[in-house]
Design a protein around this motif. Sequence first.
Motif, PDB file in Angstrom:
ATOM      1  N   GLU A 198      40.571  41.223  55.012  1.00 44.10           N
ATOM      2  CA  GLU A 198      39.879  41.909  53.914  1.00 44.10           C
ATOM      3  C   GLU A 198      40.587  41.599  52.606  1.00 44.10           C
ATOM      4  O   GLU A 198      41.809  41.450  52.568  1.00 44.10           O
ATOM      5  N   VAL A 199      39.798  41.504  51.537  1.00 44.67           N
ATOM      6  CA  VAL A 199      40.336  41.389  50.193  1.00 44.67           C
ATOM      7  C   VAL A 199      39.563  42.373  49.319  1.00 44.67           C
ATOM      8  O   VAL A 199      38.341  42.460  49.420  1.00 44.67           O
ATOM      9  N   PHE A 200      40.280  43.128  48.491  1.00 42.37           N
ATOM     10  CA  PHE A 200      39.579  44.041  47.600  1.00 42.37           C
ATOM     11  C   PHE A 200      40.312  44.169  46.274  1.00 42.37           C
ATOM     12  O   PHE A 200      41.501  43.854  46.157  1.00 42.37           O
ATOM     13  N   ALA A 201      39.577  44.595  45.262  1.00 47.01           N
ATOM     14  CA  ALA A 201      40.135  44.852  43.936  1.00 47.01           C
ATOM     15  C   ALA A 201      40.023  46.333  43.653  1.00 47.01           C
ATOM     16  O   ALA A 201      39.188  47.033  44.246  1.00 47.01           O
ATOM     17  N   CYS A 202      40.849  46.822  42.737  1.00 48.22           N
ATOM     18  CA  CYS A 202      40.782  48.244  42.405  1.00 48.22           C
ATOM     19  C   CYS A 202      41.047  48.462  40.927  1.00 48.22           C
ATOM     20  O   CYS A 202      41.767  47.708  40.285  1.00 48.22           O
ATOM     21  N   GLY A 203      40.415  49.497  40.400  1.00 44.52           N
ATOM     22  CA  GLY A 203      40.572  49.859  39.005  1.00 44.52           C
ATOM     23  C   GLY A 203      39.829  51.156  38.737  1.00 44.52           C
ATOM     24  O   GLY A 203      39.112  51.668  39.603  1.00 44.52           O
ATOM     25  N   THR A 204      39.972  51.684  37.536  1.00 41.17           N
ATOM     26  CA  THR A 204      39.369  52.980  37.211  1.00 41.17           C
ATOM     27  C   THR A 204      37.856  52.964  37.336  1.00 41.17           C
ATOM     28  O   THR A 204      37.257  53.869  37.901  1.00 41.17           O
ATOM     29  N   ALA A 205      37.212  51.937  36.794  1.00 45.94           N
ATOM     30  CA  ALA A 205      35.746  51.934  36.727  1.00 45.94           C
ATOM     31  C   ALA A 205      35.107  51.877  38.103  1.00 45.94           C
ATOM     32  O   ALA A 205      34.250  52.690  38.443  1.00 45.94           O
ATOM     33  N   ALA A 206      35.505  50.908  38.924  1.00 44.25           N
ATOM     34  CA  ALA A 206      34.869  50.701  40.227  1.00 44.25           C
ATOM     35  C   ALA A 206      35.598  51.408  41.363  1.00 44.25           C
ATOM     36  O   ALA A 206      35.076  51.489  42.470  1.00 44.25           O
ATOM     37  N   VAL A 207      36.801  51.893  41.120  1.00 47.78           N
ATOM     38  CA  VAL A 207      37.697  52.489  42.110  1.00 47.78           C
ATOM     39  C   VAL A 207      38.178  51.391  43.066  1.00 47.78           C
ATOM     40  O   VAL A 207      39.254  50.859  42.897  1.00 47.78           O
ATOM     41  N   ILE A 208      37.396  51.049  44.075  1.00 47.16           N
ATOM     42  CA  ILE A 208      37.735  49.949  44.981  1.00 47.16           C
ATOM     43  C   ILE A 208      36.497  49.096  45.189  1.00 47.16           C
ATOM     44  O   ILE A 208      35.423  49.616  45.494  1.00 47.16           O
ATOM     45  N   THR A 209      36.664  47.787  45.024  1.00 47.87           N
ATOM     46  CA  THR A 209      35.555  46.839  45.142  1.00 47.87           C
ATOM     47  C   THR A 209      35.891  45.772  46.177  1.00 47.87           C
ATOM     48  O   THR A 209      36.893  45.061  46.017  1.00 47.87           O
ATOM     49  N   PRO A 210      35.119  45.629  47.247  1.00 45.54           N
ATOM     50  CA  PRO A 210      35.391  44.561  48.217  1.00 45.54           C
ATOM     51  C   PRO A 210      35.111  43.187  47.612  1.00 45.54           C
ATOM     52  O   PRO A 210      34.165  43.008  46.844  1.00 45.54           O
ATOM     53  N   ILE A 211      35.952  42.230  47.937  1.00 45.17           N
ATOM     54  CA  ILE A 211      35.781  40.848  47.473  1.00 45.17           C
ATOM     55  C   ILE A 211      35.304  40.013  48.649  1.00 45.17           C
ATOM     56  O   ILE A 211      35.969  39.963  49.693  1.00 45.17           O
ATOM     57  N   GLY A 212      34.160  39.362  48.480  1.00 43.82           N
ATOM     58  CA  GLY A 212      33.589  38.571  49.562  1.00 43.82           C
ATOM     59  C   GLY A 212      33.870  37.090  49.471  1.00 43.82           C
ATOM     60  O   GLY A 212      34.029  36.419  50.492  1.00 43.82           O
ATOM     61  N   VAL A 213      33.941  36.559  48.239  1.00 45.96           N
ATOM     62  CA  VAL A 213      34.064  35.111  48.037  1.00 45.96           C
ATOM     63  C   VAL A 213      35.096  34.819  46.957  1.00 45.96           C
ATOM     64  O   VAL A 213      35.140  35.500  45.924  1.00 45.96           O
ATOM     65  N   LEU A 214      35.926  33.818  47.207  1.00 55.22           N
ATOM     66  CA  LEU A 214      36.802  33.238  46.187  1.00 55.22           C
ATOM     67  C   LEU A 214      36.323  31.817  45.949  1.00 55.22           C
ATOM     68  O   LEU A 214      36.261  31.004  46.883  1.00 55.22           O
ATOM     69  N   LYS A 215      35.996  31.526  44.698  1.00 54.19           N
ATOM     70  CA  LYS A 215      35.443  30.218  44.355  1.00 54.19           C
ATOM     71  C   LYS A 215      36.309  29.541  43.310  1.00 54.19           C
ATOM     72  O   LYS A 215      36.720  30.163  42.327  1.00 54.19           O
ATOM     73  N   ALA A 216      36.611  28.249  43.540  1.00 55.83           N
ATOM     74  CA  ALA A 216      37.367  27.449  42.583  1.00 55.83           C
ATOM     75  C   ALA A 216      36.663  26.111  42.398  1.00 55.83           C
ATOM     76  O   ALA A 216      35.618  25.855  43.017  1.00 55.83           O
ATOM     77  N   ARG A 217      37.232  25.261  41.557  1.00 54.90           N
ATOM     78  CA  ARG A 217      36.589  23.959  41.325  1.00 54.90           C
ATOM     79  C   ARG A 217      36.518  23.121  42.592  1.00 54.90           C
ATOM     80  O   ARG A 217      35.554  22.382  42.798  1.00 54.90           O
ATOM     81  N   ASP A 218      37.546  23.254  43.450  1.00 58.37           N
ATOM     82  CA  ASP A 218      37.611  22.365  44.609  1.00 58.37           C
ATOM     83  C   ASP A 218      37.505  23.065  45.959  1.00 58.37           C
ATOM     84  O   ASP A 218      37.698  22.446  46.998  1.00 58.37           O
ATOM     85  N   PHE A 219      37.203  24.370  45.959  1.00 55.48           N
ATOM     86  CA  PHE A 219      37.009  25.040  47.251  1.00 55.48           C
ATOM     87  C   PHE A 219      36.259  26.349  47.051  1.00 55.48           C
ATOM     88  O   PHE A 219      36.218  26.909  45.949  1.00 55.48           O
ATOM     89  N   THR A 220      35.672  26.814  48.134  1.00 52.76           N
ATOM     90  CA  THR A 220      35.056  28.138  48.209  1.00 52.76           C
ATOM     91  C   THR A 220      35.361  28.706  49.585  1.00 52.76           C
ATOM     92  O   THR A 220      35.182  28.022  50.598  1.00 52.76           O
ATOM     93  N   VAL A 221      35.854  29.961  49.617  1.00 56.31           N
ATOM     94  CA  VAL A 221      36.117  30.595  50.903  1.00 56.31           C
ATOM     95  C   VAL A 221      35.489  31.982  50.910  1.00 56.31           C
ATOM     96  O   VAL A 221      35.323  32.615  49.866  1.00 56.31           O
ATOM     97  N   GLY A 222      35.160  32.438  52.115  1.00 61.04           N
ATOM     98  CA  GLY A 222      34.577  33.757  52.263  1.00 61.04           C
ATOM     99  C   GLY A 222      33.067  33.725  52.262  1.00 61.04           C
ATOM    100  O   GLY A 222      32.442  32.658  52.144  1.00 61.04           O
ATOM    101  N   SER A 223      32.473  34.892  52.370  1.00 59.03           N
ATOM    102  CA  SER A 223      31.020  35.003  52.405  1.00 59.03           C
ATOM    103  C   SER A 223      30.594  36.353  51.848  1.00 59.03           C
ATOM    104  O   SER A 223      31.181  37.387  52.186  1.00 59.03           O
ATOM    105  N   LEU A 224      29.561  36.332  51.021  1.00 57.46           N
ATOM    106  CA  LEU A 224      29.011  37.581  50.505  1.00 57.46           C
ATOM    107  C   LEU A 224      28.172  38.297  51.553  1.00 57.46           C
ATOM    108  O   LEU A 224      27.844  39.478  51.389  1.00 57.46           O
ATOM    109  N   ASP A 225      27.815  37.591  52.617  1.00 60.86           N
ATOM    110  CA  ASP A 225      27.018  38.202  53.671  1.00 60.86           C
ATOM    111  C   ASP A 225      27.858  39.017  54.643  1.00 60.86           C
ATOM    112  O   ASP A 225      27.332  39.836  55.398  1.00 60.86           O
ATOM    113  N   ALA A 226      29.165  38.779  54.624  1.00 62.36           N
ATOM    114  CA  ALA A 226      30.037  39.534  55.526  1.00 62.36           C
ATOM    115  C   ALA A 226      30.133  40.977  55.039  1.00 62.36           C
ATOM    116  O   ALA A 226      30.143  41.237  53.831  1.00 62.36           O
ATOM    117  N   PRO A 227      30.202  41.941  55.933  1.00 63.27           N
ATOM    118  CA  PRO A 227      30.291  43.346  55.503  1.00 63.27           C
ATOM    119  C   PRO A 227      31.629  43.633  54.840  1.00 63.27           C
ATOM    120  O   PRO A 227      32.628  42.946  55.094  1.00 63.27           O
TER     121      PRO A 227
END
Length: 368
Positions: free
Chosen positions: A308-337
């Motif tokens: 699991e990867v997630f971000a946190c802050g005041t506005a969203a509290v905790i937000t799950p991260i589904g995909v990390l995208k860069a110029r030369d790679f993409t990992v993860g899936s937004l379809d995963a729960p």
Amino acid sequence: MMTDTATIPIAFSTTPSATAKAAAEREAILADPGFGKHFTDHMATISWTIGEGWHDARIVPYGPLHLDPAASVLHYAQEIFEGLKVYRHADGSIWAFRPEANARRMQRSAERLALPQLPEALFVEAIKRLVEVDAAWVPSAPETSLYLRPFMIASEAFLGVRAAQAVDFHVIASPAGAYFPGGVRPVSIWLSQDYTRAGRGGMGAAKTGGNYAASLLPQAEAYEQGCQQVVFLDAEERRYVEELGGMNVFFVYGDGRVVTPALSGTILEGITRSSVIRLAEDRGHTVEERRVPIEEWRDGVASGAITEVFACGTAAVITPIGVLKARDFTVGSLDAPAGALTMSLREELTDIQYGRREDHHDWMRRLA
């Protein structure tokens, strides 16, 4: 406990707004407030000068600020701000989440920006007085809140390059709708490889507008790549994960470890971040604060070592991260729960904030 009024160094005056929104208009806004679009009828203001210190604390009608064109904030960006939320509980009472922590962080930001430090008691009293006057603006619909924006600006009219000798502190308030109105969904993150947020010895640990200005261009790049947020690497080696444009990041490993980038002077110490660490440790998770190479994120998600990867802050509290995208790679899936720990921590934290669960850490402060 709430600070005793005897420890508050100055008294507040109140000037009621002559143009306050009618109840019907206010309720229409609260039905669909969005975020940062509408503001309450009043604001808190406290002045500071090198000769008088903090003085003239007042609740006044919300309205434009009057600044001299030579005000230091306009030329040398000497300003800081905070962000926190106020919640209406089921019994109608109104509570803030860890306002003393915001007060202390503002003091640290003030020190870095050569601004005067506002006493913690005065910070808390300012938000309390404002919320008492504008209590009707605190929404009651599920997952809504009143967002508070305390900020401090150098208001002295002087073009010399030195710390300002006149400063103003303000608090404004804006009703906020549910961050995920359709339910919490994983987001995609763009890896910024051309820009950095902050360098060692800079202002990365301070909550100041310049850090957010630095993120706007790479954030626009993220949008162009179809991503909702941007993540930055360290400025020295361009290898280690630091934080998102406005949130801290966490990684959950298959063996139960929870890892987050260590505070190094370039990362903002999030109030939500420290709360997540405490709640995870309460559950028996080992929490590591250390440097995280971007390869560890990429390869860990690809191999399944990072579950699991997630971000946190005041506005969203905790937000799950589904995909990390860069110029030369993409990992993860937004379809995963969204991850189980991610969502469980989010539920626990929001339950505490809304009074649905016992507050074992004495984080909540009643304001009205």
